[in-house]
Design a protein around this motif. Structure first.
Motif, PDB file in Angstrom:
ATOM      1  N   GLU A  33       0.838  -1.200   0.000  1.00 20.51           N
ATOM      2  CA  GLU A  33       0.000   0.000   0.000  1.00 20.51           C
ATOM      3  C   GLU A  33       0.865   1.239   0.000  1.00 20.51           C
ATOM      4  N   GLU A  34       0.486   2.170  -0.851  1.00 19.04           N
ATOM      5  CA  GLU A  34       1.207   3.432  -0.968  1.00 19.04           C
ATOM      6  C   GLU A  34       0.135   4.520  -0.927  1.00 19.04           C
ATOM      7  N   VAL A  35       0.398   5.626  -0.238  1.00 16.63           N
ATOM      8  CA  VAL A  35      -0.574   6.708  -0.154  1.00 16.63           C
ATOM      9  C   VAL A  35      -0.063   7.888  -0.967  1.00 16.63           C
ATOM     10  N   LEU A  36      -0.899   8.336  -1.908  1.00 16.73           N
ATOM     11  CA  LEU A  36      -0.537   9.440  -2.788  1.00 16.73           C
ATOM     12  C   LEU A  36      -1.580  10.544  -2.688  1.00 16.73           C
ATOM     13  N   PRO A  37      -1.223  11.781  -3.010  1.00 14.53           N
ATOM     14  CA  PRO A  37      -2.209  12.862  -3.017  1.00 14.53           C
ATOM     15  C   PRO A  37      -3.290  12.602  -4.050  1.00 14.53           C
ATOM     16  N   LEU A  38      -4.517  12.961  -3.719  1.00 15.98           N
ATOM     17  CA  LEU A  38      -5.633  12.819  -4.644  1.00 15.98           C
ATOM     18  C   LEU A  38      -5.811  14.147  -5.372  1.00 15.98           C
ATOM     19  N   ASP A  39      -5.678  14.146  -6.661  1.00 11.18           N
ATOM     20  CA  ASP A  39      -5.721  15.353  -7.465  1.00 11.18           C
ATOM     21  C   ASP A  39      -6.190  14.962  -8.861  1.00 11.18           C
ATOM     22  N   GLU A  40      -7.109  15.740  -9.441  1.00 15.93           N
ATOM     23  CA  GLU A  40      -7.644  15.388 -10.757  1.00 15.93           C
ATOM     24  C   GLU A  40      -6.564  15.381 -11.830  1.00 15.93           C
ATOM     25  N   LYS A  41      -5.544  16.204 -11.686  1.00 20.01           N
ATOM     26  CA  LYS A  41      -4.500  16.302 -12.694  1.00 20.01           C
ATOM     27  C   LYS A  41      -3.543  15.121 -12.631  1.00 20.01           C
ATOM     28  N   ASN A  42      -3.391  14.520 -11.466  1.00 20.17           N
ATOM     29  CA  ASN A  42      -2.422  13.461 -11.268  1.00 20.17           C
ATOM     30  C   ASN A  42      -3.028  12.088 -11.524  1.00 20.17           C
ATOM     31  N   VAL A  43      -2.158  11.172 -11.873  1.00 23.99           N
ATOM     32  CA  VAL A  43      -2.552   9.798 -12.150  1.00 23.99           C
ATOM     33  C   VAL A  43      -1.934   8.913 -11.078  1.00 23.99           C
ATOM     34  N   SER A  44      -2.690   7.953 -10.569  1.00 26.29           N
ATOM     35  CA  SER A  44      -2.183   7.046  -9.542  1.00 26.29           C
ATOM     36  C   SER A  44      -1.511   5.838 -10.191  1.00 26.29           C
ATOM     37  N   LEU A  45      -0.733   5.123  -9.406  1.00 29.08           N
ATOM     38  CA  LEU A  45      -0.089   3.905  -9.876  1.00 29.08           C
ATOM     39  C   LEU A  45      -1.133   2.883 -10.312  1.00 29.08           C
ATOM     40  N   ASP A  46      -2.229   2.784  -9.577  1.00 33.48           N
ATOM     41  CA  ASP A  46      -3.309   1.861  -9.949  1.00 33.48           C
ATOM     42  C   ASP A  46      -3.840   2.152 -11.350  1.00 33.48           C
ATOM     43  N   LYS A  47      -4.002   3.434 -11.678  1.00 30.64           N
ATOM     44  CA  LYS A  47      -4.520   3.812 -13.003  1.00 30.64           C
ATOM     45  C   LYS A  47      -3.535   3.424 -14.103  1.00 30.64           C
ATOM     46  N   VAL A  48      -2.242   3.590 -13.851  1.00 27.54           N
ATOM     47  CA  VAL A  48      -1.228   3.224 -14.841  1.00 27.54           C
ATOM     48  C   VAL A  48      -1.265   1.716 -15.072  1.00 27.54           C
ATOM     49  N   ILE A  49      -1.281   0.950 -13.989  1.00 26.67           N
ATOM     50  CA  ILE A  49      -1.309  -0.514 -14.096  1.00 26.67           C
ATOM     51  C   ILE A  49      -2.570  -0.965 -14.821  1.00 26.67           C
ATOM     52  N   GLU A  50      -3.704  -0.369 -14.481  1.00 26.33           N
ATOM     53  CA  GLU A  50      -4.970  -0.711 -15.134  1.00 26.33           C
ATOM     54  C   GLU A  50      -4.887  -0.431 -16.635  1.00 26.33           C
ATOM     55  N   ALA A  51      -4.332   0.711 -17.016  1.00 25.54           N
ATOM     56  CA  ALA A  51      -4.213   1.065 -18.436  1.00 25.54           C
ATOM     57  C   ALA A  51      -3.306   0.079 -19.175  1.00 25.54           C
ATOM     58  N   LEU A  52      -2.210  -0.325 -18.548  1.00 26.22           N
ATOM     59  CA  LEU A  52      -1.295  -1.284 -19.182  1.00 26.22           C
ATOM     60  C   LEU A  52      -1.948  -2.654 -19.325  1.00 26.22           C
TER      61      LEU A  52
END
Length: 161
Positions: A33-52
């Motif tokens: 588990e990693e905690v990142l800032p929530l921001d509409e402009k930013n992309v999370s690691l989960d989103k990158v993995i999902e896209a790949l």
């Protein structure tokens, strides 16, 4: 009148103190588990993995650490494929860096360019999108890197972020 002024100043101070707080979102990757800032402009690691994964890439987390770029450690993955189990075959890997901002990502790439000059190393294909820096460590030489096995999937996935 004095009480109203004090109340107004207190509201102003409290509003200013809490306006810079950013919500956090947990990111889960293979039990980590990693905690990142929530921001509409930013992309999370989960989103990158999902896209790949939507582009047909199977990913397995790799503990090996490549570089720390602009104070950010990468999340590293091997790209799974059945023919990689052959003796002597090395899986291709990716290093994903998630930054707090696009500017921090640019500084991370600058840091990588400085570090790659220090070492004689394989040069990965580099993909950037928003706050994400992705290094694709493939088997093609530098002159033929656009023909690397997963180049098109990487490009498509990153463009969809």
């Amino acid at each position: 009148m004095k009480n109203i002024l004090i109340l107004f100043v207190m509201c102003f101070v409290l509003t200013g103190c809490f306006s810079k707080q950013i919500e956090k979102q947990p990111v889960h990757v293979d039990g980590v588990e990693e905690v990142l800032p929530l921001d509409e402009k930013n992309v999370s690691l989960d989103k990158v993995i999902e896209a790949l994964k939507k582009e047909g890439m199977g990913l397995s987390i790799v503990e090996e650490q490549h570089f720390i770029l602009n104070s950010v450690k990468s999340s590293n993955f091997s790209i799974n494929e059945s023919d990689e189990n052959e003796e002597g075959a090395y899986p291709e890997t990716i290093s994903i860096y998630i930054y707090d901002s696009e500017q921090a990502r640019k500084e991370g790439l600058d840091d990588f360019n400085i570090q790659k000059e220090r070492y004689n190393m394989q040069i990965p294909s580099i993909y950037e999108q928003k706050n994400v820096l992705l290094l694709y460590w493939h088997h093609e030489n530098l002159n033929n890197s656009h023909n690397a096995k997963y180049s098109k999937q990487m490009e498509t996935a990153m463009n969809k972020l």
